[in-house]
Design a protein around this motif. Structure first.
Motif, PDB file in Angstrom:
ATOM      1  N   ALA A  38       0.852  -1.195   0.000  1.00  0.00           N
ATOM      2  CA  ALA A  38       0.000   0.000   0.000  1.00  0.00           C
ATOM      3  C   ALA A  38       0.886   1.243   0.000  1.00  0.00           C
ATOM      4  O   ALA A  38       1.909   1.280   0.684  1.00  0.00           O
ATOM      5  N   ALA A  39       0.497   2.228  -0.765  1.00  0.00           N
ATOM      6  CA  ALA A  39       1.270   3.463  -0.868  1.00  0.00           C
ATOM      7  C   ALA A  39       0.344   4.654  -0.654  1.00  0.00           C
ATOM      8  O   ALA A  39      -0.805   4.645  -1.089  1.00  0.00           O
ATOM      9  N   GLU A  40       0.843   5.664   0.032  1.00  0.00           N
ATOM     10  CA  GLU A  40       0.051   6.871   0.267  1.00  0.00           C
ATOM     11  C   GLU A  40       0.304   7.877  -0.847  1.00  0.00           C
ATOM     12  O   GLU A  40       1.434   8.082  -1.274  1.00  0.00           O
ATOM     13  N   HIS A  41      -0.776   8.463  -1.305  1.00  0.00           N
ATOM     14  CA  HIS A  41      -0.720   9.481  -2.354  1.00  0.00           C
ATOM     15  C   HIS A  41      -1.680  10.594  -1.962  1.00  0.00           C
ATOM     16  O   HIS A  41      -2.498  10.448  -1.054  1.00  0.00           O
ATOM     17  N   TYR A  42      -1.599  11.696  -2.666  1.00  0.00           N
ATOM     18  CA  TYR A  42      -2.518  12.810  -2.431  1.00  0.00           C
ATOM     19  C   TYR A  42      -3.344  13.032  -3.681  1.00  0.00           C
ATOM     20  O   TYR A  42      -2.898  12.815  -4.790  1.00  0.00           O
ATOM     21  N   ARG A  43      -4.577  13.446  -3.464  1.00  0.00           N
ATOM     22  CA  ARG A  43      -5.443  13.801  -4.584  1.00  0.00           C
ATOM     23  C   ARG A  43      -6.183  15.077  -4.230  1.00  0.00           C
ATOM     24  O   ARG A  43      -6.334  15.420  -3.068  1.00  0.00           O
ATOM     25  N   ILE A  44      -6.680  15.735  -5.265  1.00  0.00           N
ATOM     26  CA  ILE A  44      -7.427  16.979  -5.078  1.00  0.00           C
ATOM     27  C   ILE A  44      -8.901  16.660  -5.276  1.00  0.00           C
ATOM     28  O   ILE A  44      -9.286  15.946  -6.205  1.00  0.00           O
ATOM     29  N   SER A  45      -9.726  17.203  -4.401  1.00  0.00           N
ATOM     30  CA  SER A  45     -11.173  16.968  -4.502  1.00  0.00           C
ATOM     31  C   SER A  45     -11.736  17.728  -5.695  1.00  0.00           C
ATOM     32  O   SER A  45     -11.045  18.499  -6.355  1.00  0.00           O
ATOM     33  N   GLU A  46     -13.026  17.536  -5.908  1.00  0.00           N
ATOM     34  CA  GLU A  46     -13.700  18.288  -6.957  1.00  0.00           C
ATOM     35  C   GLU A  46     -13.840  19.741  -6.530  1.00  0.00           C
ATOM     36  O   GLU A  46     -13.837  20.060  -5.341  1.00  0.00           O
ATOM     37  N   ALA A  47     -13.983  20.597  -7.498  1.00  0.00           N
ATOM     38  CA  ALA A  47     -14.198  22.015  -7.215  1.00  0.00           C
ATOM     39  C   ALA A  47     -15.629  22.215  -6.717  1.00  0.00           C
ATOM     40  O   ALA A  47     -16.535  21.458  -7.072  1.00  0.00           O
ATOM     41  N   GLY A  48     -15.817  23.207  -5.882  1.00  0.00           N
ATOM     42  CA  GLY A  48     -17.165  23.545  -5.420  1.00  0.00           C
ATOM     43  C   GLY A  48     -17.976  24.153  -6.550  1.00  0.00           C
ATOM     44  O   GLY A  48     -17.444  24.524  -7.602  1.00  0.00           O
ATOM     45  N   ASN A  49     -19.265  24.272  -6.351  1.00  0.00           N
ATOM     46  CA  ASN A  49     -20.138  24.855  -7.370  1.00  0.00           C
ATOM     47  C   ASN A  49     -19.822  26.330  -7.565  1.00  0.00           C
ATOM     48  O   ASN A  49     -19.513  27.053  -6.611  1.00  0.00           O
TER      49      ASN A  49
ATOM     50  N   ASP B 178     -13.191  29.459  -3.208  1.00  0.00           N
ATOM     51  CA  ASP B 178     -13.736  28.096  -3.122  1.00  0.00           C
ATOM     52  C   ASP B 178     -13.160  27.433  -1.878  1.00  0.00           C
ATOM     53  O   ASP B 178     -11.979  27.146  -1.809  1.00  0.00           O
ATOM     54  N   THR B 179     -14.007  27.198  -0.884  1.00  0.00           N
ATOM     55  CA  THR B 179     -13.555  26.550   0.346  1.00  0.00           C
ATOM     56  C   THR B 179     -13.817  25.040   0.320  1.00  0.00           C
ATOM     57  O   THR B 179     -13.416  24.323   1.233  1.00  0.00           O
ATOM     58  N   ALA B 180     -14.493  24.551  -0.731  1.00  0.00           N
ATOM     59  CA  ALA B 180     -14.812  23.121  -0.815  1.00  0.00           C
ATOM     60  C   ALA B 180     -13.648  22.307  -1.367  1.00  0.00           C
ATOM     61  O   ALA B 180     -13.514  21.130  -1.070  1.00  0.00           O
ATOM     62  N   MET B 181     -12.802  22.928  -2.180  1.00  0.00           N
ATOM     63  CA  MET B 181     -11.722  22.179  -2.819  1.00  0.00           C
ATOM     64  C   MET B 181     -10.589  21.954  -1.838  1.00  0.00           C
ATOM     65  O   MET B 181     -10.099  22.898  -1.216  1.00  0.00           O
ATOM     66  N   LYS B 182     -10.196  20.698  -1.686  1.00  0.00           N
ATOM     67  CA  LYS B 182      -9.156  20.325  -0.738  1.00  0.00           C
ATOM     68  C   LYS B 182      -8.265  19.253  -1.340  1.00  0.00           C
ATOM     69  O   LYS B 182      -8.629  18.591  -2.299  1.00  0.00           O
ATOM     70  N   ASP B 183      -7.131  19.070  -0.703  1.00  0.00           N
ATOM     71  CA  ASP B 183      -6.332  17.893  -1.030  1.00  0.00           C
ATOM     72  C   ASP B 183      -6.515  16.894   0.108  1.00  0.00           C
ATOM     73  O   ASP B 183      -6.833  17.270   1.230  1.00  0.00           O
ATOM     74  N   GLU B 184      -6.398  15.621  -0.208  1.00  0.00           N
ATOM     75  CA  GLU B 184      -6.559  14.605   0.820  1.00  0.00           C
ATOM     76  C   GLU B 184      -5.602  13.453   0.559  1.00  0.00           C
ATOM     77  O   GLU B 184      -5.258  13.164  -0.584  1.00  0.00           O
ATOM     78  N   LYS B 185      -5.191  12.828   1.654  1.00  0.00           N
ATOM     79  CA  LYS B 185      -4.295  11.683   1.547  1.00  0.00           C
ATOM     80  C   LYS B 185      -5.136  10.427   1.336  1.00  0.00           C
ATOM     81  O   LYS B 185      -6.126  10.211   2.021  1.00  0.00           O
ATOM     82  N   VAL B 186      -4.748   9.616   0.369  1.00  0.00           N
ATOM     83  CA  VAL B 186      -5.424   8.350   0.103  1.00  0.00           C
ATOM     84  C   VAL B 186      -4.386   7.238   0.029  1.00  0.00           C
ATOM     85  O   VAL B 186      -3.215   7.484  -0.235  1.00  0.00           O
ATOM     86  N   THR B 187      -4.830   6.049   0.308  1.00  0.00           N
ATOM     87  CA  THR B 187      -3.956   4.888   0.198  1.00  0.00           C
ATOM     88  C   THR B 187      -4.423   4.056  -0.978  1.00  0.00           C
ATOM     89  O   THR B 187      -5.618   3.821  -1.152  1.00  0.00           O
ATOM     90  N   LYS B 188      -3.485   3.642  -1.805  1.00  0.00           N
ATOM     91  CA  LYS B 188      -3.837   2.780  -2.925  1.00  0.00           C
ATOM     92  C   LYS B 188      -2.807   1.669  -3.040  1.00  0.00           C
ATOM     93  O   LYS B 188      -1.668   1.808  -2.591  1.00  0.00           O
ATOM     94  N   ALA B 189      -3.242   0.573  -3.613  1.00  0.00           N
ATOM     95  CA  ALA B 189      -2.370  -0.585  -3.771  1.00  0.00           C
ATOM     96  C   ALA B 189      -2.736  -1.324  -5.052  1.00  0.00           C
ATOM     97  O   ALA B 189      -3.868  -1.249  -5.523  1.00  0.00           O
ATOM     98  N   VAL B 190      -1.771  -2.023  -5.593  1.00  0.00           N
ATOM     99  CA  VAL B 190      -1.999  -2.856  -6.759  1.00  0.00           C
ATOM    100  C   VAL B 190      -2.644  -4.155  -6.275  1.00  0.00           C
ATOM    101  O   VAL B 190      -2.183  -4.766  -5.311  1.00  0.00           O
ATOM    102  N   LEU B 191      -3.730  -4.560  -6.907  1.00  0.00           N
ATOM    103  CA  LEU B 191      -4.441  -5.774  -6.549  1.00  0.00           C
ATOM    104  C   LEU B 191      -4.473  -6.719  -7.746  1.00  0.00           C
ATOM    105  O   LEU B 191      -4.343  -6.276  -8.882  1.00  0.00           O
ATOM    106  N   THR B 192      -4.666  -7.984  -7.488  1.00  0.00           N
ATOM    107  CA  THR B 192      -4.749  -8.978  -8.553  1.00  0.00           C
ATOM    108  C   THR B 192      -6.136  -9.602  -8.543  1.00  0.00           C
ATOM    109  O   THR B 192      -6.586 -10.081  -7.506  1.00  0.00           O
TER     110      THR B 192
END
Length: 125
Positions: free
Chosen positions: A51-62, A75-89
């Motif tokens: 598992a590896a941690e990465h960052y992503r940006i949320s969607e923009a607010g209306n 825009d106060t709705a747009m944020k970055d967040e840490k997510v974990t992802k892994a390669v699966l089989t």
């Protein structure tokens, strides 16, 4: 029956022909299977299965209606967040009996591999 035995024996050239036919079916089916994921996802990479941690940006607010000479709101709705992802089989094994090969009036040699390619793309989608 003799052709089947020769085709499936480890020292035959027919194995290459059967493999080549299956690969063509797989490739064509992969190209033809409909998907939408490429329109709303991005590509990334992990170098291994951990598992590896990465960052992503949320969607923009209306967007908000702004009057002439009005203050454009931040825009106060747009944020970055840490997510974990892994390669699966994901996989599935299927068998093909001698009788099924001989009685193949359903074109199983081409339809079964194609069905699994479509299932794989459906899973990615």
């Amino acid at each position: 029956e003799e052709l089947l035995k020769r085709a499936l024996s480890p020292d035959t050239t027919f194995q290459g022909i059967i493999s080549n036919a299956a690969n063509k079916t797989l490739s064509q089916s992969y190209q033809e299977a409909p998907t939408t994921f490429q329109h709303w996802t991005g590509k990334g990479s992990n170098s291994d299965f951990k598992a590896a941690e990465h960052y992503r940006i949320s969607e923009a607010g209306n967007l908000e209606l702004t009057s002439q000479n009005g203050v454009i709101p931040y825009d106060t709705a747009m944020k970055d967040e840490k997510v974990t992802k892994a390669v699966l089989t994901y996989s599935k094994r299927w068998g093909f009996t001698r009788e099924a090969f001989i009685n193949d009036d359903l074109s199983m040699l081409s339809r079964v591999p194609a069905a699994y390619v479509i299932a794989a793309k459906r899973g990615v989608n």
